[in-house]
Design a protein around this motif. Structure first.
Motif, PDB file in Angstrom:
ATOM      1  N   UNK A  83      10.868   6.878 -17.693  1.00  0.00           N
ATOM      2  CA  UNK A  83      10.678   6.984 -16.248  1.00  0.00           C
ATOM      3  C   UNK A  83       9.358   6.350 -15.834  1.00  0.00           C
ATOM      4  N   UNK A  84       8.303   6.616 -16.614  1.00  0.00           N
ATOM      5  CA  UNK A  84       6.987   6.070 -16.299  1.00  0.00           C
ATOM      6  C   UNK A  84       7.018   4.547 -16.331  1.00  0.00           C
ATOM      7  N   UNK A  85       7.671   4.005 -17.346  1.00  0.00           N
ATOM      8  CA  UNK A  85       7.673   2.550 -17.474  1.00  0.00           C
ATOM      9  C   UNK A  85       8.552   1.881 -16.435  1.00  0.00           C
ATOM     10  N   UNK A  86       9.653   2.537 -16.035  1.00  0.00           N
ATOM     11  CA  UNK A  86      10.473   1.985 -14.956  1.00  0.00           C
ATOM     12  C   UNK A  86       9.673   1.941 -13.657  1.00  0.00           C
ATOM     13  N   UNK A  87       8.905   3.000 -13.411  1.00  0.00           N
ATOM     14  CA  UNK A  87       8.071   3.034 -12.210  1.00  0.00           C
ATOM     15  C   UNK A  87       7.010   1.945 -12.260  1.00  0.00           C
ATOM     16  N   UNK A  88       6.379   1.801 -13.408  1.00  0.00           N
ATOM     17  CA  UNK A  88       5.332   0.791 -13.555  1.00  0.00           C
ATOM     18  C   UNK A  88       5.903  -0.612 -13.391  1.00  0.00           C
ATOM     19  N   UNK A  89       7.080  -0.829 -13.947  1.00  0.00           N
ATOM     20  CA  UNK A  89       7.722  -2.139 -13.798  1.00  0.00           C
ATOM     21  C   UNK A  89       8.009  -2.442 -12.338  1.00  0.00           C
ATOM     22  N   UNK A  90       8.538  -1.450 -11.614  1.00  0.00           N
ATOM     23  CA  UNK A  90       8.852  -1.664 -10.202  1.00  0.00           C
ATOM     24  C   UNK A  90       7.590  -1.908  -9.380  1.00  0.00           C
ATOM     25  N   UNK A  91       6.509  -1.195  -9.718  1.00  0.00           N
ATOM     26  CA  UNK A  91       5.240  -1.409  -9.024  1.00  0.00           C
ATOM     27  C   UNK A  91       4.738  -2.832  -9.257  1.00  0.00           C
ATOM     28  N   UNK A  92       4.845  -3.293 -10.501  1.00  0.00           N
ATOM     29  CA  UNK A  92       4.397  -4.649 -10.836  1.00  0.00           C
ATOM     30  C   UNK A  92       5.215  -5.699 -10.089  1.00  0.00           C
ATOM     31  N   UNK A  93       6.510  -5.451  -9.935  1.00  0.00           N
ATOM     32  CA  UNK A  93       7.364  -6.379  -9.193  1.00  0.00           C
ATOM     33  C   UNK A  93       6.867  -6.516  -7.757  1.00  0.00           C
TER      34      UNK A  93
ATOM     35  N   UNK B  74       0.832  -1.208   0.000  1.00  0.00           N
ATOM     36  CA  UNK B  74       0.000   0.000   0.000  1.00  0.00           C
ATOM     37  C   UNK B  74       0.867   1.258   0.000  1.00  0.00           C
ATOM     38  N   UNK B  75       2.090   1.161   0.533  1.00  0.00           N
ATOM     39  CA  UNK B  75       3.006   2.297   0.522  1.00  0.00           C
ATOM     40  C   UNK B  75       3.248   2.757  -0.909  1.00  0.00           C
ATOM     41  N   UNK B  76       3.397   1.780  -1.824  1.00  0.00           N
ATOM     42  CA  UNK B  76       3.635   2.112  -3.226  1.00  0.00           C
ATOM     43  C   UNK B  76       2.488   2.925  -3.809  1.00  0.00           C
ATOM     44  N   UNK B  77       1.261   2.470  -3.548  1.00  0.00           N
ATOM     45  CA  UNK B  77       0.102   3.176  -4.105  1.00  0.00           C
ATOM     46  C   UNK B  77      -0.047   4.570  -3.486  1.00  0.00           C
ATOM     47  N   UNK B  78       0.243   4.691  -2.198  1.00  0.00           N
ATOM     48  CA  UNK B  78       0.174   6.010  -1.561  1.00  0.00           C
ATOM     49  C   UNK B  78       1.216   6.944  -2.165  1.00  0.00           C
ATOM     50  N   UNK B  79       2.433   6.420  -2.355  1.00  0.00           N
ATOM     51  CA  UNK B  79       3.497   7.231  -2.944  1.00  0.00           C
ATOM     52  C   UNK B  79       3.181   7.647  -4.373  1.00  0.00           C
ATOM     53  N   UNK B  80       2.635   6.719  -5.158  1.00  0.00           N
ATOM     54  CA  UNK B  80       2.288   7.039  -6.539  1.00  0.00           C
ATOM     55  C   UNK B  80       1.156   8.059  -6.598  1.00  0.00           C
ATOM     56  N   UNK B  81       0.160   7.908  -5.713  1.00  0.00           N
ATOM     57  CA  UNK B  81      -0.939   8.867  -5.681  1.00  0.00           C
ATOM     58  C   UNK B  81      -0.408  10.266  -5.397  1.00  0.00           C
ATOM     59  N   UNK B  82       0.542  10.360  -4.468  1.00  0.00           N
ATOM     60  CA  UNK B  82       1.132  11.660  -4.155  1.00  0.00           C
ATOM     61  C   UNK B  82       1.941  12.181  -5.334  1.00  0.00           C
ATOM     62  N   UNK B  83       2.643  11.269  -6.040  1.00  0.00           N
ATOM     63  CA  UNK B  83       3.397  11.687  -7.225  1.00  0.00           C
ATOM     64  C   UNK B  83       2.488  12.346  -8.255  1.00  0.00           C
ATOM     65  N   UNK B  84       1.344  11.717  -8.540  1.00  0.00           N
ATOM     66  CA  UNK B  84       0.423  12.272  -9.524  1.00  0.00           C
ATOM     67  C   UNK B  84      -0.188  13.574  -9.019  1.00  0.00           C
ATOM     68  N   UNK B  85      -0.443  13.640  -7.712  1.00  0.00           N
ATOM     69  CA  UNK B  85      -0.950  14.874  -7.140  1.00  0.00           C
ATOM     70  C   UNK B  85       0.049  16.008  -7.288  1.00  0.00           C
ATOM     71  N   UNK B  86       1.313  15.703  -7.039  1.00  0.00           N
ATOM     72  CA  UNK B  86       2.365  16.706  -7.203  1.00  0.00           C
ATOM     73  C   UNK B  86       2.474  17.116  -8.669  1.00  0.00           C
ATOM     74  N   UNK B  87       2.374  16.146  -9.574  1.00  0.00           N
ATOM     75  CA  UNK B  87       2.442  16.451 -11.004  1.00  0.00           C
ATOM     76  C   UNK B  87       1.335  17.430 -11.401  1.00  0.00           C
ATOM     77  N   UNK B  88       0.139  17.233 -10.859  1.00  0.00           N
ATOM     78  CA  UNK B  88      -0.968  18.149 -11.133  1.00  0.00           C
ATOM     79  C   UNK B  88      -0.688  19.530 -10.547  1.00  0.00           C
TER      80      UNK B  88
END
Length: 218
Positions: A147-157, A56-70
């Motif tokens: 960068x996006x795909x590296x992040x997605x790959x790590x999330x999938x792992x 769940x840490x990953x999803x929280x971190x990613x949600x914050x990443x997208x929030x920061x991007x916005x």
């Protein structure tokens, strides 16, 4: 995984061809990640799985990443750095909690619900693939695509690791596979959070120095 300090770099607003669509996709990605964070928190508690809580840490971190991007589409770099500090502190705090819970669980009996772990891990994998597909379709040819795909790959792992832990729990009837994966992911969160914190503090320092220099010039 977000624990690997993966950041989705945001291009400048004036370089985005379809800003409205870009914002919409970022909002969708944010909602999906925030929703999966809540799902994994609830499922982790109900199933007694620390690896789900750690994921769940990953999803929280990613949600914050997208929030920061916005946010940074219309904000200064300093605000991005402050948001990164919030993310880093949150990651480290959650990582410490999961590690502490793992140590506590060593001396207390309790086997997680393997079926719940496996089902939620597969759902999380689908969510990550869906977000990656949306971003890939929109940002094809962009310099930040890798960068996006590296992040997605790590999330999938991370999702696959939780699923393997579920198989281990199911096969052994023991909580050890869950505790092992949770401890590893929590350790990565602590390392990632510390790295993000140092970088963000450095950016704040640079931003302050630039403002001071600008003041002297005028």
């Amino acid at each position: 995984m977000s624990a690997h300090c993966c950041e989705h770099d945001t291009p400048k607003a004036e370089t985005i061809v379809n800003l409205v669509r870009y914002r919409r996709i970022l909002w969708i990605a944010l909602v999906i990640n925030a929703a999966m964070f809540l799902v994994e928190i609830g499922a982790g508690v109900r199933a007694g799985s620390l690896s789900l809580l750690a994921d769940a840490i990953d999803f929280a971190g990613d949600a914050l990443n997208y929030g920061v991007s916005l946010a940074v589409l219309a904000s200064a770099l300093a605000w991005r750095a402050r948001a990164a500090i919030l993310k880093a502190v949150s990651m480290m705090g959650f990582g410490l909690y999961v590690l502490g819970a793992a140590v506590w669980s060593v001396w207390h009996d309790g086997v997680p619900q393997a079926m719940t772990m496996g089902a939620v891990a597969l759902l999380a994998l689908v969510a990550n693939v869906a977000v990656a597909w949306m971003l890939y379709a929109f940002r094809e040819g962009d310099a930040n695509m890798r960068s996006v795909w590296l992040c997605s790959r790590n999330d999938a792992i991370g999702n696959v690791a939780v699923f393997m832990a579920a198989l281990g729990v199911f096969g052994t009837g023991s909580a050890w596979p869950d505790l092992l994966v949770a401890s590893l992911m929590a350790a990565l969160a602590l390392h990632g959070g510390w790295t993000v914190l140092r970088q963000a503090r450095g950016e704040l320092g640079e931003d302050g120095a630039k403002e001071e220099l600008h003041g002297h010039v005028h």
